[in-house]
Scaffold this motif. Structure first.
Motif, short mmCIF file in Angstrom:
data_model
loop_
_atom_site.label_atom_id
_atom_site.label_comp_id
_atom_site.label_asym_id
_atom_site.label_seq_id
_atom_site.Cartn_x
_atom_site.Cartn_y
_atom_site.Cartn_z
N ASP A 51 0.84 -1.19 0.00
CA ASP A 51 0.00 0.00 0.00
C ASP A 51 0.88 1.25 0.00
OD1 ASP A 51 -1.98 1.84 0.26
OD2 ASP A 51 -2.63 1.22 2.26
N GLU A 52 1.03 1.89 -1.13
CA GLU A 52 1.87 3.10 -1.24
C GLU A 52 3.23 2.92 -0.56
OE1 GLU A 52 1.11 5.85 -2.85
OE2 GLU A 52 -1.07 6.10 -2.87
N PRO A 53 4.00 1.93 -1.01
CA PRO A 53 5.24 1.65 -0.28
C PRO A 53 6.31 2.72 -0.44
CG PRO A 53 5.16 0.34 -2.28
CD PRO A 53 3.84 1.04 -2.17
N PHE A 54 6.14 3.62 -1.41
CA PHE A 54 7.21 4.57 -1.69
C PHE A 54 6.96 5.97 -1.14
CE2 PHE A 54 7.27 1.57 -5.31
CZ PHE A 54 8.46 0.96 -4.99
N SER A 55 5.80 6.17 -0.49
CA SER A 55 5.51 7.54 -0.09
C SER A 55 6.46 7.96 1.03
CB SER A 55 4.06 7.67 0.37
OG SER A 55 3.86 6.89 1.51
N GLY A 56 6.99 9.14 0.90
CA GLY A 56 7.89 9.66 1.92
C GLY A 56 9.32 9.20 1.77
N LEU A 57 9.62 8.41 0.73
CA LEU A 57 11.00 7.96 0.54
C LEU A 57 11.69 8.84 -0.49
CD1 LEU A 57 10.58 4.08 0.40
CD2 LEU A 57 11.01 5.54 2.37
N ASP A 58 12.99 9.09 -0.28
CA ASP A 58 13.71 9.90 -1.27
C ASP A 58 13.99 9.06 -2.53
OD1 ASP A 58 15.87 8.30 -0.64
OD2 ASP A 58 16.75 9.78 0.72
N ILE A 59 14.46 9.71 -3.59
CA ILE A 59 14.59 9.02 -4.88
C ILE A 59 15.55 7.82 -4.82
CG2 ILE A 59 15.26 9.31 -7.30
CD1 ILE A 59 14.18 12.21 -7.05
N PRO A 60 16.76 7.99 -4.23
CA PRO A 60 17.65 6.82 -4.19
C PRO A 60 17.04 5.64 -3.42
CG PRO A 60 18.84 8.81 -3.58
CD PRO A 60 17.40 9.18 -3.69
N THR A 61 16.40 5.95 -2.27
CA THR A 61 15.80 4.88 -1.47
C THR A 61 14.70 4.18 -2.27
OG1 THR A 61 16.16 6.31 0.42
CG2 THR A 61 14.82 4.36 0.79
N ARG A 62 13.87 5.01 -2.94
CA ARG A 62 12.78 4.45 -3.72
C ARG A 62 13.32 3.53 -4.82
NH1 ARG A 62 9.17 8.79 -6.52
NH2 ARG A 62 10.05 9.86 -4.76
N MET A 63 14.41 3.98 -5.47
CA MET A 63 14.99 3.17 -6.54
C MET A 63 15.52 1.85 -5.99
SD MET A 63 16.92 6.12 -8.74
CE MET A 63 17.96 4.99 -9.64
N GLN A 64 16.12 1.91 -4.80
CA GLN A 64 16.68 0.68 -4.23
C GLN A 64 15.56 -0.30 -3.87
OE1 GLN A 64 19.69 1.44 -1.14
NE2 GLN A 64 20.01 3.41 -2.12
N ILE A 65 14.49 0.23 -3.25
CA ILE A 65 13.37 -0.65 -2.88
C ILE A 65 12.74 -1.23 -4.14
CG2 ILE A 65 11.13 -0.77 -1.72
CD1 ILE A 65 12.80 0.00 0.47
N ALA A 66 12.58 -0.38 -5.16
CA ALA A 66 11.96 -0.85 -6.41
C ALA A 66 12.82 -1.95 -7.04
CB ALA A 66 11.80 0.32 -7.38
N ARG A 67 14.15 -1.81 -6.91
CA ARG A 67 15.03 -2.83 -7.47
C ARG A 67 14.82 -4.16 -6.73
NH1 ARG A 67 19.75 -0.05 -7.29
NH2 ARG A 67 20.52 -1.16 -5.47
N HIS A 68 14.69 -4.09 -5.40
CA HIS A 68 14.43 -5.32 -4.65
C HIS A 68 13.10 -5.93 -5.08
CE1 HIS A 68 17.84 -5.12 -2.08
NE2 HIS A 68 17.51 -3.96 -1.54
#
Lengths: 238, 207
Positions: free
Chosen positions: A158-175
């Motif tokens: 549920d909206e896992p990326f809200s509040g995350l900065d761009i590098p963090t979001r990219m890393q989580i998306a990669r996982h």
């Protein structure tokens, strides 16, 4: 494995939040898009079996997730928008091991499996870390590892990326991109689900579109921009 | 951070928590068997030796934990000074300090999970009677997890108050703090349910 929604209707506090949602989700990557208050988060909780619909049926692999919580533990995991609402334990290893003991593993087996998932993500040194002291992105990654350790066939986010900065979001998306399980991602941002297999668009608790991203997302974006130019914040619900 | 376990690995970390807790109970009872200040002083020195064996960082951290005892020691000294029972006061103070210093060594050298495992073991008879004990273990872990979060909620509300008021935050932030805590409780309940809730019976034997 498929998520089957048949005429799902939900009322919360007397308000109708979802109206007759029907879909059979078999694709590996599903996006659910919509505005704030469109019923996305409620639908996420229905799929995960945390809310029982008061009309229709929601099942995964033929089983009712809200009624059979043991079956649900093996079938579906959910990651909430705010990791602070999800993390139950004071240390990383306890947080991960809890779900595994819930699935019936012994204490030692659960600890070993928890260490294995930490090692898989290159985070073996997190084991004894205090969950409270983790950064927001680290907490979100912990939630992901916690759910993955339980090996569900479907993961709802549920909206896992809200509040995350761009590098963090990219890393989580990669996982996320290397996960075998079926992924159902809830978001208001069409960018995050562009490469997915299928998109459901919810508005006012109803399914207004359902199809491949090329067919759904351009219309969704156009509508959002049209509304963005107006002033519908003025309307009060209820 | 709320964890009291010392990050400095000492030899005592490697002892099973159950044995440490049993030794602690036994030794604490022993402290009540004598009223001789000399014997109690020797016991305190021995416990001090335990701290020393953990190295200087461990010693300093341990002493910091014990510093909060001084008001109680002062009260005992004042009371017994006033009533003229110096020897009795000394005995009580030495006993208190030794027992708590010893308990603190156990706390500092045992992981929470191991402590909870011991508790689970001790609660086994209750489980035999059909009572759910999983909730007790969960509750302990959750207190440790959420105490810092509640403090943080309070800090955030106070900050939000100060951003709009020249005066210090008053009792009026108590209600919003309670509301936030209840809201957090709802979320945690949901998180627990997402991972199966308190499933006791079938798994109890495996613990």
């Amino acid at each position: 494995m498929s998520v089957d929604l048949r005429d799902v209707g939900v009322s919360l506090d007397g308000q109708r939040v979802l109206h007759a949602i029907s879909a059979s989700l078999t694709e590996p990557r599903i996006g659910i898009v919509g505005r704030n208050g469109s019923g996305k988060s409620t639908l996420a909780r229905v799929i995960a079996g945390l809310i029982e619909p008061d009309q229709g049926q929601a099942r995964i692999g033929g089983q009712d997730m809200a009624r059979d919580r043991r079956a649900a533990l093996a079938a579906v995991g959910i990651i909430f928008q705010n990791p602070d609402h999800q993390i139950i334990f004071p240390t990383v290893i306890e947080e991960i091991a809890f779900g595994l003991t819930q699935q019936g593993l012994g204490r030692d087996e659960a600890q070993n499996a928890a260490r294995a998932i930490l090692a898989r993500f290159g985070k073996a040194h997190w084991e004894a870390a205090a969950t409270y002291a983790l950064s927001q992105g680290q907490k979100q990654l912990l939630c992901l590892m916690t759910v993955l350790a339980m090996r569900p066939r479907t993961i709802v986010m549920d909206e896992p990326f809200s509040g995350l900065d761009i590098p963090t979001r990219m890393q989580i998306a990669r996982h996320l991109s290397c996960i075998d399980a079926q992924l159902v991602l809830i978001t208001h941002d069409p960018e995050q689900v562009r490469g997915f297999d299928r998109i459901l668009w919810l508005d006012g608790g109803r399914l207004v579109a359902d199809g491949p991203p090329d067919a759904v997302l351009p219309a969704f974006r156009q509508r959002m921009e049209d509304w963005g130019n107006g002033d519908d914040l003025a309307h009060l619900a209820g | 951070m709320i964890s009291l376990t010392s990050p400095v690995e000492t030899w005592a970390h490697r002892l099973p928590a159950g044995i440490k807790l049993a030794a602690l109970s036994g030794l604490t009872v022993t402290l009540f068997l004598t009223d001789r200040p000399g014997a109690l002083g020797a016991a305190l020195l021995a416990v001090f030796g335990l701290y020393l064996s953990g190295g200087p960082v461990f010693l300093r951290q341990g002493l910091r934990h014990l510093r909060m005892l001084w008001p109680f020691l002062l009260l005992i000294a004042l009371w017994h000074g006033a009533t003229g029972q110096w020897q009795a006061g000394l005995v009580i103070a030495l006993r208190l300090l030794t027992a708590l210093a010893l308990a603190n060594v156990v706390t500092m050298t045992s992981r929470l999970t191991d402590m909870i495992a011991v508790l689970t073991c001790l609660l086994a008879p209750l489980r035999g009677m059909g009572l759910q004990t999983r909730a007790v273990e969960l509750a302990i872990a959750m207190v440790l997890r959420f105490t810092p979060m509640l403090t943080e909620n309070g800090r955030r509300l106070a900050m939000s108050w100060r951003a709009r008021s020249p005066r210090r935050p008053s009792w009026r932030i108590v209600m919003p703090m309670v509301a936030l805590a209840l809201d957090d409780a709802d979320h945690v309940a949901e998180a627990l349910r997402a991972r199966g809730g308190i499933l006791n019976d079938r798994d109890a034997g495996k613990d």
